[in-house]
Design an enzyme around this catalytic site. Sequence first.
Site, short mmCIF file in Angstrom:
data_model
loop_
_atom_site.label_atom_id
_atom_site.label_comp_id
_atom_site.label_asym_id
_atom_site.label_seq_id
_atom_site.Cartn_x
_atom_site.Cartn_y
_atom_site.Cartn_z
N GLU A 294 0.86 -1.19 0.00
CA GLU A 294 0.00 0.00 0.00
C GLU A 294 0.89 1.24 0.00
OE1 GLU A 294 -2.58 2.54 -0.41
OE2 GLU A 294 -3.47 0.53 -0.19
N ASP B 79 5.54 1.60 -4.15
CA ASP B 79 4.87 1.37 -5.43
C ASP B 79 4.82 -0.13 -5.75
OD1 ASP B 79 3.89 1.56 -8.03
OD2 ASP B 79 5.85 2.01 -8.88
N ASP C 72 -8.40 1.62 -7.85
CA ASP C 72 -8.96 2.88 -8.35
C ASP C 72 -9.53 2.65 -9.76
OD1 ASP C 72 -9.41 5.49 -9.31
OD2 ASP C 72 -7.83 6.29 -8.02
N THR D 60 -16.77 -5.89 3.13
CA THR D 60 -16.40 -4.66 3.81
C THR D 60 -17.64 -3.81 4.08
OG1 THR D 60 -16.07 -3.39 1.77
CG2 THR D 60 -14.19 -4.67 2.60
N PHE E 165 -18.02 -0.72 3.31
CA PHE E 165 -18.28 0.02 2.07
C PHE E 165 -19.07 -0.83 1.09
CE2 PHE E 165 -16.96 0.88 -2.31
CZ PHE E 165 -17.33 2.21 -2.43
#
Length: 242
Positions: free
Chosen positions: A84, A111, A134, A207, A209
């Site tokens: 992360e 990265d 993303d 999760t 979310f």
Amino acid sequence: MTDLDKRQRIRSYVLRTGRMTQVQKRSLEENWQRWGLEYDGREIAFDAVFGRSGPRTLEIGFGMGQSLVVMAEASPDTNFIGIEVHSPGVGKLLHSMEERGVDNIRVYCHDAVEILCDCIPVGSLDAIQIFFPDPWHKRRHNKRRLIQSPFVARLTSKLKPGGILHLATDWEDYARQMMAVLGSADGLSNTCGKDQFAPRPEYRPLTKFEARGERLGHGVWDLVFSRVTRSEPLVSQGKTPQ
């Protein structure tokens, strides 16, 4: 030299400078030496890092680490590597590990492309998971999406024969792109059949979310592919390994 070997000049993430809570900051300071891994450009020695052998799972982009720590707690014999780039998420994960007594995760704050290229040996992983990367939902930004053919080829090379590549997204357009990329990748076979999405495996926690999204009628798409052996035909792609 491929675009991936040039370290993907187009980044698939934005390094946000979110504020760390005092708890996250403290945990990062106190627990990094115990569970953190510094990027040094060298291949990781898994057994030495964990102090034992065992199945190996890599998670790329674990966010705040909620699902990763739950999976590690449920599978204590598996060695997890988490990557992360956002330090608040790393601090949160380390705090959760300390709080829940979880010791089978090691963490890079770096990265993922460089870690994958330089630190993960070929054919060393039993599973790779990338959950809710993303989506870069604006059309002009689609090129920034992480799941592209060169990156998937690199992921595949790191899996053992029979190893699992598990992706999940809550953006249908990205899910379709993921399916197209994985479906045409050499060395991968869809465990659910050609162009079929997978039901959420029990090992992937739901999760907060995601649960909220489900209540609002939002979809989530899981893709579960396996690394095929040389003698196993690529049924889902209609190809035979070269």
